[in-house]
Design an enzyme around this catalytic site. Structure first.
Site, mmCIF file in Angstrom:
data_model
loop_
_atom_site.group_PDB
_atom_site.id
_atom_site.type_symbol
_atom_site.label_atom_id
_atom_site.label_comp_id
_atom_site.label_asym_id
_atom_site.label_seq_id
_atom_site.Cartn_x
_atom_site.Cartn_y
_atom_site.Cartn_z
ATOM 1 N N CYS A 115 0.128 1.931 4.692
ATOM 2 C CA CYS A 115 -0.100 0.576 4.171
ATOM 3 C C CYS A 115 -0.251 -0.473 5.271
ATOM 4 O O CYS A 115 -0.668 -1.595 4.999
ATOM 5 C CB CYS A 115 1.004 0.185 3.208
ATOM 6 S SG CYS A 115 1.221 1.381 1.886
ATOM 7 N N HIS A 248 1.034 -7.277 2.679
ATOM 8 C CA HIS A 248 0.667 -6.062 1.950
ATOM 9 C C HIS A 248 1.218 -6.169 0.531
ATOM 10 O O HIS A 248 2.366 -6.550 0.323
ATOM 11 C CB HIS A 248 1.240 -4.836 2.676
ATOM 12 C CG HIS A 248 1.216 -3.601 1.845
ATOM 13 N ND1 HIS A 248 0.070 -3.160 1.219
ATOM 14 C CD2 HIS A 248 2.207 -2.733 1.503
ATOM 15 C CE1 HIS A 248 0.354 -2.059 0.547
ATOM 16 N NE2 HIS A 248 1.630 -1.788 0.684
ATOM 17 N N ASN A 278 -0.440 -1.422 -5.801
ATOM 18 C CA ASN A 278 -0.381 -1.208 -4.349
ATOM 19 C C ASN A 278 -1.553 -0.296 -3.950
ATOM 20 O O ASN A 278 -1.566 0.881 -4.295
ATOM 21 C CB ASN A 278 0.964 -0.553 -4.010
ATOM 22 C CG ASN A 278 1.136 -0.254 -2.533
ATOM 23 O OD1 ASN A 278 0.183 -0.284 -1.771
ATOM 24 N ND2 ASN A 278 2.359 0.053 -2.138
HETATM 25 O O1 UT7 Z 1 3.725 0.268 0.559
HETATM 26 C C1 UT7 Z 1 5.104 0.475 0.475
HETATM 27 C C2 UT7 Z 1 5.256 1.309 -0.765
HETATM 28 N N1 UT7 Z 1 6.448 1.224 -1.492
HETATM 29 C C3 UT7 Z 1 7.098 0.137 -1.918
HETATM 30 O O2 UT7 Z 1 6.849 -0.978 -1.598
HETATM 31 C C4 UT7 Z 1 8.217 0.387 -2.862
HETATM 32 C C5 UT7 Z 1 9.428 -0.441 -2.595
HETATM 33 N N2 UT7 Z 1 10.394 -0.223 -3.643
HETATM 34 C C6 UT7 Z 1 10.239 -0.734 -4.872
HETATM 35 O O3 UT7 Z 1 9.273 -1.422 -5.136
HETATM 36 C C7 UT7 Z 1 11.312 -0.469 -5.886
HETATM 37 O O4 UT7 Z 1 12.386 0.218 -5.271
HETATM 38 C C8 UT7 Z 1 10.801 0.356 -7.102
HETATM 39 C C9 UT7 Z 1 9.862 -0.509 -7.939
HETATM 40 C C10 UT7 Z 1 10.087 1.602 -6.638
HETATM 41 C C11 UT7 Z 1 11.973 0.773 -7.992
HETATM 42 O O5 UT7 Z 1 12.689 -0.358 -8.399
HETATM 43 P P1 UT7 Z 1 14.279 -0.329 -8.313
HETATM 44 O O6 UT7 Z 1 14.742 -1.635 -8.823
HETATM 45 O O7 UT7 Z 1 14.644 0.039 -6.907
HETATM 46 O O8 UT7 Z 1 14.641 0.806 -9.355
HETATM 47 P P2 UT7 Z 1 15.410 2.194 -9.139
HETATM 48 O O9 UT7 Z 1 14.586 3.146 -8.347
HETATM 49 O O10 UT7 Z 1 16.798 1.905 -8.657
HETATM 50 O O11 UT7 Z 1 15.498 2.720 -10.605
HETATM 51 C C12 UT7 Z 1 16.240 1.986 -11.597
HETATM 52 C C13 UT7 Z 1 16.066 2.694 -12.919
HETATM 53 C C14 UT7 Z 1 16.399 4.194 -12.867
HETATM 54 O O12 UT7 Z 1 17.057 4.524 -14.081
HETATM 55 P P3 UT7 Z 1 18.663 4.668 -14.133
HETATM 56 O O13 UT7 Z 1 18.972 5.752 -13.144
HETATM 57 O O14 UT7 Z 1 19.191 3.342 -13.727
HETATM 58 O O15 UT7 Z 1 18.892 5.035 -15.558
HETATM 59 C C15 UT7 Z 1 15.044 4.847 -12.836
HETATM 60 O O16 UT7 Z 1 15.051 6.146 -13.414
HETATM 61 O O17 UT7 Z 1 14.709 2.605 -13.365
HETATM 62 C C16 UT7 Z 1 14.236 3.905 -13.727
HETATM 63 N N3 UT7 Z 1 12.810 3.974 -13.482
HETATM 64 C C17 UT7 Z 1 11.885 3.643 -14.402
HETATM 65 N N4 UT7 Z 1 12.016 3.248 -15.687
HETATM 66 C C18 UT7 Z 1 10.891 2.976 -16.344
HETATM 67 C C19 UT7 Z 1 12.180 4.309 -12.338
HETATM 68 N N5 UT7 Z 1 10.843 4.212 -12.513
HETATM 69 C C20 UT7 Z 1 10.650 3.796 -13.788
HETATM 70 C C21 UT7 Z 1 9.502 3.505 -14.546
HETATM 71 N N6 UT7 Z 1 9.657 3.084 -15.797
HETATM 72 N N7 UT7 Z 1 8.260 3.595 -14.031
#
Ligand code: UT7
Length: 321
Positions: A115, A248, A278
């Site tokens: 990225c 980005h 993204n």
């Molecule tokens: O170019 C660089 C590329 N990457 C990035 O920039 C990513 C940076 N990170 C992020 O943007 C965030 O960490 C994410 C958007 C990927 C995730 O958000 P988060 O607030 O860190 O959520 P999490 O991974 O802690 O997940 C929270 C909950 C989980 O459920 P439980 O365990 O709390 O029951 C996940 O299973 O959200 C759940 N979850 C979803 N639910 C619905 C994860 N993905 C999804 C989804 N839809 N797509």
């Protein structure tokens, strides 16, 4: 003294927007509410089967060549930033050169910095031009990230999209690219990677994108703040001297946190993540082209571009248009 300057921008998005609701309808265990609240993404574009990185790059490049009103034959450097090339080799830049019908360009090569790829590519092009070795560069960020997504991993597949953005950069007496900095720390490779390869006709390892989202989030906010200050200091300028920040486009919360750290209001941040998702190396040139075409960015604008991605890699470029 020779400087480098952007003289035209272009971009291309394949197909119709695919909304969060469309992903739910395709059977992904997610919701529009979760995606919007956690990422700000509402839709993305996904390349139809058979549409390659170099095809998207060609469409964006033709737009940039038209905008700059230059003869493609005068381009003597082609750099494509991508992590989703058409082939293992030749490079997408060489394929793009052939698509554009440019013979004997000085050099054509890909940059693989995920990225941060476009910021890396622009920095490299600037150094080539300022050295006097090349005069007119086509710099592209093009990705078909949909090809490396595990559609059973809802934590990653909802985040990414496909697209391409391009700029023409040329030698100029007037400063355009004012300062740049690029960095890497390979020790962070496990938190964002596609840990597979091809050997003996077989995929070895995992061919899909894997990510520790929270670790990436924290790292991104930290380094985007640091590298912005680094290039501003190099140019002897402050945040008040920046008209537009183009980070980005990974997650609206990362963009907001970065703007907050720099003391910039969101009204001075170009955001496309809601409509594009993204698009990795394509996200910055896509956002730049959008803002040029809608008139927010014009002659005299000062812009700070910032990238961060797998590797880990990160960097920033301060531009005068
Ligand atoms: O170019 C660089 C590329 N990457 C990035 O920039 C990513 C940076 N990170 C992020 O943007 C965030 O960490 C994410 C958007 C990927 C995730 O958000 P988060 O607030 O860190 O959520 P999490 O991974 O802690 O997940 C929270 C909950 C989980 O459920 P439980 O365990 O709390 O029951 C996940 O299973 O959200 C759940 N979850 C979803 N639910 C619905 C994860 N993905 C999804 C989804 N839809 N797509």
């Amino acid at each position: 003294m020779i400087h480098s300057r952007i003289v035209g921008t272009g971009s291309y998005l394949p197909g119709e927007p695919v909304t969060n609701g469309d992903l739910v309808a395709r059977g992904i265990d997610t919701s529009d509410q979760w995606i919007v609240e956690r990422t700000g993404i509402r839709s993305r574009h996904l390349a139809p089967e058979g549409v390659s990185c170099s095809e998207l790059a060609e469409a964006a490049s033709r737009n940039a060549i038209d905008a700059a009103d230059v003869d493609p034959a005068s381009i003597d450097l082609i750099i494509v930033a991508t992590s989703t090339p058409d082939y293992i080799f030749p490079s997408s830049a060489a394929l793009l050169q052939a698509r554009l019908g440019i013979r004997n360009a000085g050099a054509a090569f890909d940059i693989q910095a995920v990225c941060s790829g476009f910021v890396y590519a622009l920095t490299v092009a600037d150094k080539f031009i300022r050295s006097g070795s090349h005069k007119r560069a086509l710099v592209v960020g093009a990705e078909v990230f949909s090809r490396i997504l595990d559609w059973n991993d809802r934590g990653t597949c909802v985040l990414f999209g496909d697209g391409a953005g391009a700029v023409i950069v040329e030698a100029s007496e007037e400063p355009g690219l004012l300062a740049s900095a690029i960095h890497a720390d390979g020790a962070y490779n496990p938190i964002l990677c596609v840990p597979g390869s091809v050997s003996g006709g077989t995929v070895i390892g995992d061919p899909f994108l894997r990510m520790d989202g929270q670790a990436v989030f924290k790292f991104a906010v930290k380094v985007l703040g640091e590298v912005a200050q680094e290039v501003l200091a190099e140019a002897g300028l402050g945040t008040d001297d920046v008209d537009w920040l183009i980070p980005h486009q990974a997650n609206i919360r990362i963009l907001q946190a970065t703007a907050r750290r720099l003391g910039l209001p969101m009204t001075r941040v170009i955001t496309t993540v809601d409509q594009h998702g993204n698009t990795s190396a394509a996200s910055i040139p896509l956002a730049l082209d959008l803002a040029v075409r809608d008139g927010r960015i014009g002659k005299g604008s000062r812009i700070l571009l910032e990238g961060v991605g797998g590797g880990f890699t990160w960097g920033a470029v301060l531009l005068g248009m």
